[in-house]
Design an enzyme around this catalytic site. Structure first.
Site, PDB file in Angstrom:
ATOM      1  CB  CYS A 225      -0.914   0.002   1.222  1.00  0.00           C
ATOM      2  SG  CYS A 225      -1.841   1.532   1.383  1.00  0.00           S
TER       3      CYS A 225
ATOM      4  CB  CYS B  71      -1.972   5.776   0.726  1.00  0.00           C
ATOM      5  SG  CYS B  71      -2.908   4.309   1.196  1.00  0.00           S
TER       6      CYS B  71
END
Length: 137
Positions: free
Chosen positions: A46, A48
């Site tokens: 991920c 972010c």
């Protein structure tokens, strides 16, 4: 499972900075039962969250006056069996990736879940960890 080409550089960001890779459930058990403090980073693709979690963890370890005795990491979605075992040590927290945990003498003493990482800069994550290091290391 994620392709190795994607995961390898994200793993290396931690392992090249002293984090031991926990690739099997047995390795997780050994690491979590060590005496002293162990910082465990459940790594993730991920962008972010993991994109700030990895730098935040490294910043904390590099700049803290008190540091964990051991550094460990497993990769969610890649080191599947190891991460599943690691999550047993992170209860009662639900599965989260990325996630950062501080274990002291086999007991979870500090946890940073994904929702506490998302939208926060690496400096804030590092500050949180350094406070935990001061208290528990």
């Amino acid at each position: 499972m994620y392709p190795t080409e994607i995961v390898a550089p994200m793993k290396a960001e931690l392992t090249s900075n002293g984090f031991e890779e926990l690739l099997t459930p047995e390795a997780v058990d050994t690491a979590m039962k060590q005496s002293g403090t162990t910082l465990l980073m459940i790594n993730s693709v991920c962008g972010c969250s993991a994109g700030t979690a990895r730098p935040g963890v490294l910043m904390a370890v590099q700049n803290a006056t008190k540091k964990p005795d051991h550094l460990a990491t497993s990769f969610a979605g890649y080191d599947t069996d190891a991460v599943k075992q690691a999550r047993n040590y992170l209860l009662p927290y639900p599965p989260s990736s990325p996630a950062i945990a501080l274990i002291k003498d086999g007991q979870l003493v500090h946890m940073i879940e994904r929702h506490m990482i998302e939208g926060r800069p690496a400096q804030m994550i590092a500050a949180n960890l350094m406070q935990a290091f001061e208290q528990y290391c």
